[in-house]
Design an enzyme around this catalytic site. Sequence first.
Site, PDB file in Angstrom:
ATOM      1  CG  ASN A 286      -0.508  -0.278   2.508  1.00 46.11           C
ATOM      2  OD1 ASN A 286       0.501  -0.949   2.677  1.00 46.11           O
ATOM      3  ND2 ASN A 286      -1.192   0.229   3.518  1.00 46.11           N
TER       4      ASN A 286
ATOM      5  CD  GLU B 144      -1.530   4.539   4.552  1.00 47.62           C
ATOM      6  OE1 GLU B 144      -1.076   5.369   5.358  1.00 47.62           O
ATOM      7  OE2 GLU B 144      -2.237   3.562   4.894  1.00 47.62           O
TER       8      GLU B 144
ATOM      9  CB  CYS C 247      -4.425  14.098  -0.763  1.00 46.45           C
ATOM     10  SG  CYS C 247      -6.054  14.066  -1.499  1.00 46.45           S
ATOM     11  CE1 TYR C 248      -4.347  11.226   5.828  1.00 43.16           C
ATOM     12  CE2 TYR C 248      -6.329  10.379   6.891  1.00 43.16           C
ATOM     13  CZ  TYR C 248      -5.075  10.967   6.980  1.00 43.16           C
ATOM     14  OH  TYR C 248      -4.544  11.278   8.201  1.00 43.16           O
TER      15      TYR C 248
ATOM     16  CB  CYS D  76      -5.343  -1.416  -1.743  1.00 39.16           C
ATOM     17  SG  CYS D  76      -6.725  -0.733  -0.833  1.00 39.16           S
TER      18      CYS D  76
ATOM     19  CD  GLU E 198      -5.115  -6.084  -1.268  1.00 41.64           C
ATOM     20  OE1 GLU E 198      -4.682  -4.911  -1.206  1.00 41.64           O
ATOM     21  OE2 GLU E 198      -5.772  -6.598  -0.365  1.00 41.64           O
TER      22      GLU E 198
HETATM   23  N1  THU Z   1      -5.368  -1.582   2.410  1.00 41.44           N
HETATM   24  C1  THU Z   1      -4.798  -2.403   1.476  1.00 41.44           C
HETATM   25  O1  THU Z   1      -3.652  -2.182   1.061  1.00 41.44           O
HETATM   26  N2  THU Z   1      -5.525  -3.440   1.016  1.00 41.44           N
HETATM   27  C2  THU Z   1      -6.799  -3.731   1.386  1.00 41.44           C
HETATM   28  O2  THU Z   1      -7.425  -4.607   0.805  1.00 41.44           O
HETATM   29  C3  THU Z   1      -7.416  -3.004   2.506  1.00 41.44           C
HETATM   30  C4  THU Z   1      -6.701  -1.781   2.934  1.00 41.44           C
HETATM   31  C5  THU Z   1      -4.611  -0.429   2.882  1.00 41.44           C
HETATM   32  C6  THU Z   1      -5.157   0.890   2.438  1.00 41.44           C
HETATM   33  C7  THU Z   1      -4.618   1.813   3.511  1.00 41.44           C
HETATM   34  O3  THU Z   1      -3.310   2.202   3.141  1.00 41.44           O
HETATM   35  C8  THU Z   1      -4.531   0.925   4.749  1.00 41.44           C
HETATM   36  O4  THU Z   1      -4.594  -0.411   4.287  1.00 41.44           O
HETATM   37  C9  THU Z   1      -5.648   1.173   5.757  1.00 41.44           C
HETATM   38  O5  THU Z   1      -6.888   1.081   5.154  1.00 41.44           O
END
Ligand code: THU
Length: 162
Positions: free
Chosen positions: A63, A65, A68-69, A74, A76
């Site tokens: 992931n 980030e 700016c959220y 993600c 995947e």
């Molecule tokens: N996140 C993922 O990378 N995969 C998912 O399927 C669920 C959530 C990440 C997004 C964000 O950076 C952090 O987990 C919290 O939601």
Amino acid sequence: MGVQKKISIEVTVHDTAEELDGSYRELMSMAVNARKKAYAPYSKFSVGAAVLMENNEILEGNNQENACYPAGLCAERVAIFYAGAKYPGMRIRAIAISAAALDHKVSDPVAPCGSCRQAISEYEFKQKEPIKILFMGETGKVITCNSVADLLPLGFNSSYLE
Ligand code: THU
């Protein structure tokens, strides 16, 4: 009244990643490695994904980030879009996922979010062959299923656009 229909899905629960077959154990360990390189300063929730390609190459993602959220992405989708970008048209065999938090132990399997299921489904529908999904937390049980359709029943795909 309508006709009631039951839709069933199938998953397998493994007690630990050590229980997985050789190549999937390796795939999950790559997801764990990828997770450790996640950029997750805001949620402090790290996720790693490893994609097994038809040529046996493994492509990793985690992931990413953003201040700016909503601009973050993600693990995947980072991994599967990377696979699509690097090897357009090559079949994807499997994706392994591992998640961990900075401030608590994640010992339950962490399933991919809805948007990631939809993104994986796009590739599965395109290649007409199922993509195996394996997911876990930091430790403990691993859940596997043989197709994203098990995680996204009644999904939307491009056939509706025709
Ligand atoms: N996140 C993922 O990378 N995969 C998912 O399927 C669920 C959530 C990440 C997004 C964000 O950076 C952090 O987990 C919290 O939601």
